[in-house]
Design a protein around this motif. Structure first.
Motif, PDB file in Angstrom:
ATOM      1  N   GLU A   7      -0.300  78.835  -6.423  1.00 41.13           N
ATOM      2  CA  GLU A   7       0.128  78.176  -7.660  1.00 41.13           C
ATOM      3  C   GLU A   7      -0.629  78.671  -8.883  1.00 41.13           C
ATOM      4  N   GLN A   8      -1.716  79.403  -8.695  1.00 41.46           N
ATOM      5  CA  GLN A   8      -2.532  79.865  -9.819  1.00 41.46           C
ATOM      6  C   GLN A   8      -1.820  81.007 -10.539  1.00 41.46           C
ATOM      7  N   GLU A   9      -1.732  80.889 -11.878  1.00 46.49           N
ATOM      8  CA  GLU A   9      -1.023  81.891 -12.663  1.00 46.49           C
ATOM      9  C   GLU A   9      -1.516  81.902 -14.101  1.00 46.49           C
ATOM     10  N   THR A  10      -1.194  82.987 -14.768  1.00 47.50           N
ATOM     11  CA  THR A  10      -1.398  83.104 -16.206  1.00 47.50           C
ATOM     12  C   THR A  10      -0.118  83.703 -16.770  1.00 47.50           C
ATOM     13  N   THR A  11       0.413  83.078 -17.816  1.00 48.50           N
ATOM     14  CA  THR A  11       1.636  83.586 -18.431  1.00 48.50           C
ATOM     15  C   THR A  11       1.427  83.761 -19.926  1.00 48.50           C
ATOM     16  N   LEU A  12       2.076  84.765 -20.478  1.00 49.37           N
ATOM     17  CA  LEU A  12       2.079  85.011 -21.918  1.00 49.37           C
ATOM     18  C   LEU A  12       3.515  85.190 -22.367  1.00 49.37           C
ATOM     19  N   VAL A  13       3.857  84.584 -23.496  1.00 54.01           N
ATOM     20  CA  VAL A  13       5.189  84.719 -24.074  1.00 54.01           C
ATOM     21  C   VAL A  13       5.010  85.115 -25.529  1.00 54.01           C
ATOM     22  N   TYR A  14       5.696  86.195 -25.939  1.00 53.62           N
ATOM     23  CA  TYR A  14       5.576  86.688 -27.312  1.00 53.62           C
ATOM     24  C   TYR A  14       6.709  86.161 -28.169  1.00 53.62           C
ATOM     25  N   SER A  15       6.371  85.684 -29.362  1.00 51.46           N
ATOM     26  CA  SER A  15       7.355  85.244 -30.346  1.00 51.46           C
ATOM     27  C   SER A  15       7.351  86.231 -31.511  1.00 51.46           C
ATOM     28  N   ALA A  16       8.428  86.997 -31.648  1.00 46.98           N
ATOM     29  CA  ALA A  16       8.529  87.958 -32.750  1.00 46.98           C
ATOM     30  C   ALA A  16       8.589  87.233 -34.095  1.00 46.98           C
ATOM     31  N   GLU A  17       9.198  86.072 -34.121  1.00 45.55           N
ATOM     32  CA  GLU A  17       9.313  85.300 -35.355  1.00 45.55           C
ATOM     33  C   GLU A  17       7.934  84.897 -35.877  1.00 45.55           C
ATOM     34  N   ASN A  19       5.048  86.206 -34.617  1.00 47.93           N
ATOM     35  CA  ASN A  19       4.152  87.339 -34.391  1.00 47.93           C
ATOM     36  C   ASN A  19       2.877  86.889 -33.669  1.00 47.93           C
ATOM     37  N   GLU A  20       3.063  86.074 -32.616  1.00 47.14           N
ATOM     38  CA  GLU A  20       1.927  85.604 -31.839  1.00 47.14           C
ATOM     39  C   GLU A  20       2.335  85.380 -30.386  1.00 47.14           C
ATOM     40  N   TRP A  21       1.326  85.304 -29.551  1.00 46.48           N
ATOM     41  CA  TRP A  21       1.513  85.057 -28.128  1.00 46.48           C
ATOM     42  C   TRP A  21       1.156  83.610 -27.814  1.00 46.48           C
ATOM     43  N   SER A  22       1.958  82.961 -26.985  1.00 52.11           N
ATOM     44  CA  SER A  22       1.654  81.638 -26.452  1.00 52.11           C
ATOM     45  C   SER A  22       1.310  81.842 -24.985  1.00 52.11           C
ATOM     46  N   GLY A  23       0.236  81.213 -24.541  1.00 57.19           N
ATOM     47  CA  GLY A  23      -0.187  81.428 -23.174  1.00 57.19           C
ATOM     48  C   GLY A  23      -0.512  80.151 -22.441  1.00 57.19           C
ATOM     49  N   TYR A  24      -0.486  80.270 -21.130  1.00 57.99           N
ATOM     50  CA  TYR A  24      -0.845  79.188 -20.231  1.00 57.99           C
ATOM     51  C   TYR A  24      -1.584  79.812 -19.057  1.00 57.99           C
ATOM     52  N   SER A  25      -2.643  79.165 -18.595  1.00 54.00           N
ATOM     53  CA  SER A  25      -3.349  79.658 -17.425  1.00 54.00           C
ATOM     54  C   SER A  25      -3.931  78.515 -16.618  1.00 54.00           C
ATOM     55  N   CYS A  26      -3.820  78.652 -15.302  1.00 55.98           N
ATOM     56  CA  CYS A  26      -4.512  77.758 -14.381  1.00 55.98           C
ATOM     57  C   CYS A  26      -5.275  78.611 -13.360  1.00 55.98           C
ATOM     58  N   TYR A  27      -5.580  79.856 -13.759  1.00 52.63           N
ATOM     59  CA  TYR A  27      -6.344  80.792 -12.933  1.00 52.63           C
ATOM     60  C   TYR A  27      -7.742  80.877 -13.522  1.00 52.63           C
ATOM     61  N   SER A  28      -8.722  80.391 -12.795  1.00 56.16           N
ATOM     62  CA  SER A  28     -10.081  80.198 -13.294  1.00 56.16           C
ATOM     63  C   SER A  28     -10.712  81.425 -13.956  1.00 56.16           C
ATOM     64  N   PRO A  29     -10.634  82.638 -13.382  1.00 56.58           N
ATOM     65  CA  PRO A  29     -11.243  83.790 -14.056  1.00 56.58           C
ATOM     66  C   PRO A  29     -10.617  84.068 -15.431  1.00 56.58           C
ATOM     67  N   HIS A  30      -9.307  83.874 -15.560  1.00 55.88           N
ATOM     68  CA  HIS A  30      -8.656  84.079 -16.850  1.00 55.88           C
ATOM     69  C   HIS A  30      -9.024  82.972 -17.833  1.00 55.88           C
ATOM     70  N   ILE A  31      -9.136  81.745 -17.340  1.00 60.77           N
ATOM     71  CA  ILE A  31      -9.542  80.628 -18.198  1.00 60.77           C
ATOM     72  C   ILE A  31     -10.911  80.922 -18.799  1.00 60.77           C
ATOM     73  N   THR A  32     -11.840  81.390 -17.977  1.00 62.63           N
ATOM     74  CA  THR A  32     -13.190  81.708 -18.450  1.00 62.63           C
ATOM     75  C   THR A  32     -13.152  82.762 -19.546  1.00 62.63           C
ATOM     76  N   LYS A  33     -12.391  83.845 -19.345  1.00 62.32           N
ATOM     77  CA  LYS A  33     -12.305  84.915 -20.344  1.00 62.32           C
ATOM     78  C   LYS A  33     -11.676  84.426 -21.644  1.00 62.32           C
ATOM     79  N   ILE A  34     -10.619  83.632 -21.536  1.00 64.10           N
ATOM     80  CA  ILE A  34      -9.924  83.153 -22.731  1.00 64.10           C
ATOM     81  C   ILE A  34     -10.789  82.164 -23.506  1.00 64.10           C
ATOM     82  N   VAL A  35     -11.495  81.283 -22.797  1.00 64.51           N
ATOM     83  CA  VAL A  35     -12.398  80.339 -23.469  1.00 64.51           C
ATOM     84  C   VAL A  35     -13.503  81.104 -24.191  1.00 64.51           C
TER      85      VAL A  35
END
Length: 95
Positions: A7-17, A19-35
């Motif tokens: 169930e652990q994942e990290t997702t990114l969605v780009y909005s051209a309108e 010009n930014e990325w929206s993200g979600y993560s429940c994967y601990s190593p990625h959470i640490t890096k993003i924080v």
């Protein structure tokens, strides 16, 4: 308790309108890096009772904070490999 491995994942969605990325993560190593990158005050974190670190996070990234790079794999000749091994052995001796 956390999430099961499957169930652990990290997702990114780009909005051209926007010009930014929206993200979600429940994967601990990625959470640490993003924080570390954004700071805990700049993310929407969900916590589990008794847990200090976030269980999952939602965040926004500027377009220049995401990069797609192809890794450069260096091909070494046998002579180069031998010289590198000798340098490493010498460095280990000097420790």
């Amino acid at each position: 308790m956390g999430y099961a491995k499957e169930e652990q994942e990290t997702t990114l969605v780009y909005s051209a309108e926007d010009n930014e990325w929206s993200g979600y993560s429940c994967y601990s190593p990625h959470i640490t890096k993003i924080v570390k990158l954004l700071g805990i005050e700049n993310i929407d974190a969900e916590y589990e009772d008794g847990r200090e670190s976030p269980l999952s996070i939602k965040f926004k990234l500027k377009s220049n904070q995401v990069s797609f790079r192809q890794g450069n794999k260096r091909e070494m000749s046998e002579e180069q490999k031998q010289k590198a091994a000798e340098r490493l052995a010498k460095a280990r001796e000097n420790k």
